[in-house]
Design a protein around this motif. Structure first.
Motif, mmCIF file in Angstrom:
data_model
loop_
_atom_site.group_PDB
_atom_site.id
_atom_site.type_symbol
_atom_site.label_atom_id
_atom_site.label_comp_id
_atom_site.label_asym_id
_atom_site.label_seq_id
_atom_site.Cartn_x
_atom_site.Cartn_y
_atom_site.Cartn_z
ATOM 1 N N VAL A 148 15.718 46.908 53.077
ATOM 2 C CA VAL A 148 16.517 47.834 52.274
ATOM 3 C C VAL A 148 15.818 49.182 52.177
ATOM 4 N N LEU A 149 16.567 50.233 52.408
ATOM 5 C CA LEU A 149 16.084 51.598 52.187
ATOM 6 C C LEU A 149 16.799 52.135 50.956
ATOM 7 N N GLN A 150 16.048 52.403 49.898
ATOM 8 C CA GLN A 150 16.640 52.986 48.697
ATOM 9 C C GLN A 150 16.335 54.485 48.658
ATOM 10 N N ILE A 151 17.378 55.273 48.439
ATOM 11 C CA ILE A 151 17.247 56.737 48.349
ATOM 12 C C ILE A 151 17.507 57.149 46.913
ATOM 13 N N ARG A 152 16.604 57.937 46.331
ATOM 14 C CA ARG A 152 16.697 58.244 44.904
ATOM 15 C C ARG A 152 16.882 59.727 44.591
ATOM 16 N N SER A 153 17.019 60.566 45.584
ATOM 17 C CA SER A 153 17.208 61.989 45.296
ATOM 18 C C SER A 153 18.225 62.577 46.272
ATOM 19 N N PRO A 154 18.814 63.723 45.922
ATOM 20 C CA PRO A 154 19.842 64.326 46.784
ATOM 21 C C PRO A 154 19.247 64.974 48.038
ATOM 22 N N PHE A 155 20.123 65.252 48.968
ATOM 23 C CA PHE A 155 19.702 65.886 50.207
ATOM 24 C C PHE A 155 19.538 67.391 50.033
ATOM 25 N N ILE A 156 18.605 67.938 50.772
ATOM 26 C CA ILE A 156 18.433 69.393 50.827
ATOM 27 C C ILE A 156 19.541 69.966 51.725
ATOM 28 N N LYS A 157 20.012 71.126 51.385
ATOM 29 C CA LYS A 157 21.122 71.745 52.114
ATOM 30 C C LYS A 157 20.822 71.838 53.619
ATOM 31 N N ASN A 158 21.831 71.509 54.420
ATOM 32 C CA ASN A 158 21.764 71.567 55.885
ATOM 33 C C ASN A 158 20.776 70.573 56.505
ATOM 34 N N LYS A 159 20.444 69.501 55.761
ATOM 35 C CA LYS A 159 19.489 68.522 56.277
ATOM 36 C C LYS A 159 20.140 67.177 56.618
ATOM 37 N N TYR A 160 21.465 67.105 56.554
ATOM 38 C CA TYR A 160 22.143 65.841 56.875
ATOM 39 C C TYR A 160 21.838 65.393 58.304
ATOM 40 N N ARG A 161 22.039 66.294 59.256
ATOM 41 C CA ARG A 161 21.896 65.904 60.664
ATOM 42 C C ARG A 161 20.464 65.502 61.022
#
Length: 268
Positions: A91-104
């Motif tokens: 399991v990968l748990q993510i706890r904070s939002p993404f930085i702008k333009n960093k999705y890809r």
């Protein structure tokens, strides 16, 4: 990039060959992240490492799954990896939002890790804005799924037996061209991009999502994790006549602070 925990026995990477990778999208209501919390807490999964990336807002906090004073002071960061070899689950748990333009960049790094670690498949838990549902999506259950072509070949028959509803495509240009339809997941964060990238790279991926609104999204998390459990059978239902396992999921201690502290009595 995956960085293993060093617990005194060296820092060799765990073997995830043939494992299912379960992870959330940072999406409306944080439903996927809440559902992942329930999995980690209920299955008492062991933290085996961190997913180091510059694509997420930096964050550090106390152990969200603390069971007592002895482990409450352990630190947690924005992206951590947990494992349960007995169920071949990581399991990968993510706890904070993404930085702008960093999705890809994040999607590319993640899929590169999935391939190098030889995970068998990826299951992404997500959500989408209920207020943007079209007429067809308003019918029936608010739960939907997507399968990449490679995973469709492997589990398509099983999903049909479950009578699940596939995520509908919507008209690209309403009122202008009603024949051209596209996949649209408003409020879904990285969901669409990660799914599209997985399709093009031959990665076996399933997306399970729920239409919802911002607010108290705990019921949405339970609905989504029960939906997942129909397929993966992470826990067994106590009733032979029901697939609802809500009462059997263990709520993590950190949920006591989900909405902050109570109002100070001095206000009254």
């Amino acid at each position: 990039m995956f960085v293993p925990c060093d617990r005194g026995g060296g820092s060799a990477s765990p073997d995830f060959k043939g494992f299912t990778l379960l992870m959330p999208a940072v999406s409306v209501g944080n439903v996927g992240q809440l559902a992942i919390d329930l999995v980690i807490s209920t299955l008492d999964m062991t933290k085996v490492g961190y997913f180091y990336t510059d694509c997420l807002v930096p964050m550090v906090g106390n152990n969200p799954y603390a069971t007592g004073e002895e482990n409450s002071v352990e630190l947690s960061i924005n992206a951590e990896v947990y494992s349960l070899p007995s169920k071949k689950l990581v399991v990968l748990q993510i706890r904070s939002p993404f930085i702008k333009n960093k999705y890809r960049p994040f999607c590319q790094t993640l899929l590169s890790w999935v391939k190098s670690s030889k995970c068998a498949r990826v299951v992404l838990l997500s959500s989408s804005h209920a207020y943007q549902c079209d007429d067809e999506q308003l019918l029936g259950t608010p739960l939907r799924y997507l399968l990449t072509p490679d995973l469709e070949k492997a589990v398509g028959g099983l999903v049909q037996e479950l009578n699940w509803k596939e995520m509908e495509k919507v008209t690209a240009y309403p009122g202008i061209n009603d024949t051209e339809k596209v996949l649209h997941i408003p409020g879904g964060g990285i969901t669409k991009m990660l799914f599209t990238e997985s399709c093009s790279k031959g990665v076996q991926m399933a997306v399970l999502l729920k239409f919802c609104s911002e607010g108290d999204n705990i019921p949405d998390a339970f609905a989504l994790i029960n939906y997942l459990n129909e397929w993966l059978r992470l826990i067994k239902s106590e009733s032979n006549n029901s697939t609802d396992t809500s009462s059997q999921w263990k709520i993590p201690s950190s949920w006591r602070l989900l909405f902050g502290n109570g109002l100070p009595p001095a206000l009254f």
